[in-house]
Design an enzyme around this catalytic site. Sequence first.
Site, PDB file in Angstrom:
ATOM      1  NE  ARG A  88      -4.471  -0.037   0.871  1.00  0.00           N
ATOM      2  CZ  ARG A  88      -5.034  -0.489   0.904  1.00  0.00           C
ATOM      3  NH1 ARG A  88      -5.450  -1.696   0.354  1.00  0.00           N
ATOM      4  NH2 ARG A  88      -6.715  -0.436   0.960  1.00  0.00           N
ATOM      5  NE  ARG A 137     -14.636  -2.249   2.484  1.00  0.00           N
ATOM      6  CZ  ARG A 137     -13.905  -2.265   2.048  1.00  0.00           C
ATOM      7  NH1 ARG A 137     -13.652  -2.643   1.298  1.00  0.00           N
ATOM      8  NH2 ARG A 137     -12.636  -1.316   1.923  1.00  0.00           N
ATOM      9  NE  ARG A 148     -11.436   2.997   1.872  1.00  0.00           N
ATOM     10  CZ  ARG A 148     -12.326   2.121   1.051  1.00  0.00           C
ATOM     11  NH1 ARG A 148     -13.793   2.597   1.346  1.00  0.00           N
ATOM     12  NH2 ARG A 148     -12.413   1.299   0.412  1.00  0.00           N
TER      13      ARG A 148
HETATM   14  P1  AMP Z   1      -8.578  -2.826   1.682  1.00  0.00           P
HETATM   15  O1  AMP Z   1     -10.085  -3.591   1.299  1.00  0.00           O
HETATM   16  O2  AMP Z   1      -7.792  -3.274   0.595  1.00  0.00           O
HETATM   17  O3  AMP Z   1      -9.618  -1.210   0.678  1.00  0.00           O
HETATM   18  O4  AMP Z   1      -8.632  -1.611   3.150  1.00  0.00           O
HETATM   19  C1  AMP Z   1      -9.413  -1.877   3.404  1.00  0.00           C
HETATM   20  C2  AMP Z   1      -8.883  -0.802   4.958  1.00  0.00           C
HETATM   21  O5  AMP Z   1      -7.926  -1.840   5.503  1.00  0.00           O
HETATM   22  C3  AMP Z   1      -7.922   0.232   4.390  1.00  0.00           C
HETATM   23  O6  AMP Z   1      -8.828   1.599   4.516  1.00  0.00           O
HETATM   24  C4  AMP Z   1      -6.559   0.349   6.014  1.00  0.00           C
HETATM   25  O7  AMP Z   1      -7.118   1.415   6.590  1.00  0.00           O
HETATM   26  C5  AMP Z   1      -6.739  -1.375   5.530  1.00  0.00           C
HETATM   27  N1  AMP Z   1      -5.240  -2.179   4.668  1.00  0.00           N
HETATM   28  C6  AMP Z   1      -5.947  -2.679   3.730  1.00  0.00           C
HETATM   29  N2  AMP Z   1      -4.449  -3.033   3.705  1.00  0.00           N
HETATM   30  C7  AMP Z   1      -3.606  -2.355   4.149  1.00  0.00           C
HETATM   31  C8  AMP Z   1      -2.038  -2.674   4.000  1.00  0.00           C
HETATM   32  N3  AMP Z   1      -1.323  -3.238   3.343  1.00  0.00           N
HETATM   33  N4  AMP Z   1      -1.902  -1.006   4.514  1.00  0.00           N
HETATM   34  C9  AMP Z   1      -1.947  -0.725   5.955  1.00  0.00           C
HETATM   35  N5  AMP Z   1      -3.388  -0.474   6.004  1.00  0.00           N
HETATM   36  C10 AMP Z   1      -4.682  -1.300   4.908  1.00  0.00           C
END
Ligand code: AMP
Length: 191
Positions: A88, A137, A148
């Site tokens: 990320r 979510r 985000r």
């Molecule tokens: P996602 O489902 O990938 O959109 O992730 C949802 C949330 O989880 C993100 O907005 C971050 O807060 C956290 N998150 C997911 N993957 C990561 C990562 N690789 N590093 C840091 N935070 C993460």
Amino acid sequence: MNIILFGPPGAGKGTQAALLVEKYSIAHLSTGDMLRAAIAEESEIGKKAKAVIDAGQLVADYIMIEIISHRIDAPDCVNGFILDGFPRNVAQAEALDNILLDKDISLDGVLELVVDEEFLLDRIKKRASETVPEKRRVDDNAEVLKERLAVYHEQTAPVIPFYEEKGVLLKIDGMQDIGAVSRQIDAALAT
Ligand code: AMP
């Protein structure tokens, strides 16, 4: 087949990951799903991550790197994996390089789903409206989405040139329908 799937929130990463999992019998490693499961279990990591995720920020690198480093060793990754949501930021990408080097694993491609922002807002709103409240979510709302997206531009987008320089980046037009995006991905991975 070892793939990284990139793209801003709402770009369709989860949908395309599911298709790739089916096609190549590889594991879907979604760090967002792992964190949501940790929150549901009320584990230590879940407790640390909840407020950060609800605010649209990134969970600490050391936690994410540790999670992925272990997860890649699981038996279901024997045919490979698709990383969805990791790395990320550039620090995570550099750590991943070291992890893969250590484990003697190479990447077959880094897929970037390219989409414009209007499109993302519509898609996230649609996803939130179509999901039953218990499964919705907390971070799928206009306010957190803005955060985000800002985090994506500031921290995640710089990872793209990191992989472009390595010659493994495959750009995919993510604004077409699911089947068309999937066909572009198949063609890109076949090159
Ligand atoms: P996602 O489902 O990938 O959109 O992730 C949802 C949330 O989880 C993100 O907005 C971050 O807060 C956290 N998150 C997911 N993957 C990561 C990562 N690789 N590093 C840091 N935070 C993460």
